[in-house]
Design an enzyme around this catalytic site. Structure first.
Site, PDB file in Angstrom:
ATOM      1  N   GLY A   1      -0.854  -2.667  -5.831  1.00  0.00           N
ATOM      2  CA  GLY A   1      -1.915  -3.657  -5.726  1.00  0.00           C
ATOM      3  C   GLY A   1      -3.259  -3.024  -5.437  1.00  0.00           C
TER       4      GLY A   1
ATOM      5  CG  HIS B   1      -2.090  -0.926   1.120  1.00  0.00           C
ATOM      6  ND1 HIS B   1      -1.954  -2.275   1.331  1.00  0.00           N
ATOM      7  CD2 HIS B   1      -3.410  -0.712   0.874  1.00  0.00           C
ATOM      8  CE1 HIS B   1      -3.136  -2.868   1.212  1.00  0.00           C
ATOM      9  NE2 HIS B   1      -4.036  -1.947   0.922  1.00  0.00           N
TER      10      HIS B   1
ATOM     11  CB  CYS C   1     -10.407   2.486   4.918  1.00  0.00           C
ATOM     12  SG  CYS C   1     -11.386   0.966   4.939  1.00  0.00           S
TER      13      CYS C   1
ATOM     14  CD  GLU D   1     -11.880  -5.978   2.815  1.00  0.00           C
ATOM     15  OE1 GLU D   1     -12.033  -5.615   3.981  1.00  0.00           O
ATOM     16  OE2 GLU D   1     -11.060  -5.445   2.029  1.00  0.00           O
TER      17      GLU D   1
END
Length: 652
Positions: A190, A138, A411, A315
């Site tokens: 990614g 990330h 998030c 997810e």
């Protein structure tokens, strides 16, 4: 190939919202939620999961001792908070908040490394592993959110400090992995995010290299063989098929992708970036690919609430029409990502299908993610909740029967905050011939057509009712078009200009009533969008909804809660011909429309100590009440369901 309309957004500062639904929410975010989230980022919310996000920056800056804590992408929580706070400053200038933001930005600057690199996880916890985990590290994702924060703060205040910090970081990124670099060639993140952020940075700075870098990242994704498969982390900790190339939307070049696959938030950010690039680079091939993906998402893989991502594990999207209700993941961030994508598609072309979905996701899938007081949040937004099952079933471990004060993976809370504070930028787009109205809220806006400054005032209580009045104010008569979205749910719209009704169908283009004429000060448009409460069915291949219906009124999806209807909501059935009544309840949630009617449920007295017995019509008539789905979970915890069983009136 298809043409690009290149519609532009009306800037946030040009829209003043007076709407009760939204003005109150924006004020709540500005006055309560932003301070609350700041406390959460500093671990000052009793009982909440710790964040440590601000402390991570202090450690990275060498101003505090300790270890990194939190997710690898913890920096992005701070970035989204800065962005939400920046948007709030546009509506509610606040010297103290601006001073706090300046101090945070200075801290971020001090945490930046000598070469421009900026990431607290890899600076503090894994300094030797920089750029070694593109699948799950990330690094570029966090950079993207910080870029978005920098642009938002610059646009709100004119201050360039964070913009300069992030430009320096992007210059470093371009140097080590850009299209002209041999250090780390053919790489991309990614988790998509930096791609759309770079386009924003390009517009803010005018630096073409930033646009080119975004194009490079987008074009590299999906090329085979994929470098991601060579990374140690590829496949995730479990090394299963759920974290494959499709999970990263990296299984095939992006222009060849026809189905939404993989992690739903990553997909939405990817599609948003593609739309941005289609506009900025006049790339019609990206726009054509997006139209194909839009159709797949919205006609086969989207919940009635605008929620996305049917599977909790990874997810992710699964297959067409696989939309289970109780195990649905439907992350708040995914609904927000869909809203972002829809907004960008409206810039590519004026088509009401994009605005209809945007509205659906805003009022249902996104707003459900935050409590009415702003201090509790849903990460996951299922369409059916049975709290006892949630407590005991492994396949429901991702579901929360109540909103919580914060998450270890946080998030969603700052994401919903930045959406609400920026909602004014989603109402309109403008083109050379006029303005398009996509969402209806009480507001005032100002725009310029052919040198004429036009002021437009909208008066409405939408979505409580569908009556909308628009007053035009212009010092000079000006000819332009006002295009009004006619929602797909509305079957009998009416439009009058200065009291004279017109034939809506004769002026309807791509779902919009295009009103082109010479407008003068004092002209008035009245738009009537009749709202009826009705039962909605899903495609027959959505197996979980077979023999069931959902209740909808206007853009609002409704649900049943245990508090109003008793336990075992799955036992309730509504007649296919049921008469549904919409009523205003002033004392509930500040005033909402509820839906009431008659239903059937089993006579439990006949089932004492019996598990199975011969089929019989042993039901009783009850009254039910449904509330907007986004409001559920704000009272006593209990069951909830959107989809309700149906029966024929002969059984009643």
């Amino acid at each position: 190939m298809s043409d690009l309309e290149s519609n532009t957004l009306i800037k946030l500062g040009k829209v003043t919202i007076h709407d009760k639904v939204w003005a109150d929410r924006i004020k709540l975010i500005s006055e309560k939620v932003i301070p609350y989230q700041w406390d959460a980022l500093n671990d000052q919310i009793p009982g909440a999961e710790p964040s440590h996000a601000i402390e991570n920056f202090r450690i990275a800056a060498g101003e505090s001792n300790g270890m990194f804590h939190g997710m690898v992408f913890q920096d992005s929580d701070v970035a989204k908070w800065i962005e939400a706070a920046s948007f709030s400053l546009v509506t509610y200038p606040n010297a103290d908040l601006e001073k706090l933001l300046d101090s945070v930005i200075d801290l971020i600057g001090r945490a930046q490394q000598a070469d421009g690199y900026l990431n607290t996880y890899f600076t503090v916890a894994k300094p030797s592993e920089r750029w070694k985990d593109f699948a799950f590290g990330h690094e570029l994702y966090c950079a993207g959110h910080l870029i978005e924060a920098a642009v938002a703060y610059y646009q709100a205040t004119g201050k360039r400090r964070l913009l300069e910090i992030m430009s320096r970081y992007v210059d470093y990124i371009d140097h080590v992995m850009g299209p002209e670099s041999n250090d780390l060639p053919h790489k991309y993140c990614g988790h998509q995010e930096i791609e759309l952020a770079l386009v924003k940075l390009y517009h803010a700075t005018g630096e073409n290299r930033y646009l080119r870098l975004s194009q490079y990242f987008v074009d590299e994704r999906g090329k085979q063989p994929s470098f991601l498969q060579e990374e140690e982390t590829f496949g995730g900790p479990e090394k299963t098929k759920w974290f494959d190339l499709e999970y990263h939307q990296a299984h095939t070049p992006i222009r060849e992708q026809e189905k939404a696959v993989g992690h739903s938030v990553r997909a939405m950010y990817q599609y948003s970036a593609m739309a941005d690039l289609a506009l900025a680079a006049k790339d019609t091939s990206l726009a054509d690919a997006l139209r194909v993906l839009w159709k797949n998402v919205t006609t086969r893989r989207m919940y009635i609430t605008g929620g996305l991502g049917s599977q909790g594990h990874a997810e992710r999207f699964t297959i067409d029409y696989d939309l289970p209700n109780d195990t649905a993941y439907t992350e708040t961030c995914a609904a927000i990502g869909l809203i972002m994508w829809a907004q960008r598609m409206l810039q590519i072309e004026t088509n009401s299908s994009y605005a209809d979905v945007m509205e659906r996701a805003i009022y249902n899938g996104a707003l459900s993610g935050i409590s009415l007081d702003g201090t509790k949040y849903f990460y996951v937004n299922p369409l059916e909740v049975y709290p006892e099952a949630v407590e005991h079933r492994y396949d429901l471990q991702h579901v929360k029967p109540e909103r919580v004060s914060w998450f270890g993976c946080a998030c969603c809370p700052p994401n919903i905050a930045r959406l609400i504070t920026s909602i004014g930028s989603y109402l309109y787009t403008q083109h050379e011939q006029g303005i398009c109205v996509h969402l209806y809220m009480a507001n005032e806006t100002e725009f310029t057509i052919a040198g004429n400054v036009i002021k437009l005032e909208t008066i409405t209580q939408y979505p409580l009712d569908g009556h909308i009045t628009m007053n035009i104010a212009s010092e000079h008569t000006a000819e332009f078009a006002i295009s009004l979205r006619i929602p797909a749910w509305c079957r009998n719209p009416k439009i009058a200009i200065n009291g004279q009704f017109l034939d809506v169908q004769s002026v309807k283009v791509n779902g919009y009533a295009v009103l082109k004429r010479a407008w003068s000060k004092g002209d008035r448009i009245e738009l009537e969008l009749p709202m009826i409460a009705e039962l909605i069915q899903s495609h027959p291949d959505v197996r979980e909804n077979s023999g069931k219906a959902a209740i909808q009124r206007g853009p609002i999806i409704y649900c049943l809660e245990e508090m109003d209807n008793g336990s075992n909501l799955a036992d309730i059935s509504i007649a296919r011909e049921a008469q549904l009544t919409a009523e205003l309840e002033d004392d509930l949630f500040g005033g909402i429309i509820v839906i009431k009617g008659q239903a059937q449920r089993s006579n439990k007295a006949l089932w004492e100590d019996v598990l199975y017995q011969p089929l019989a019509n042993a039901t009783e008539t009850i009254s039910f009440k449904a509330i907007p789905y986004s409001m559920w979970g704000n009272r006593t915890p209990g069951e909830m369901t959107v989809w309700v069983r149906l029966h024929s009136s002969a059984q009643s």
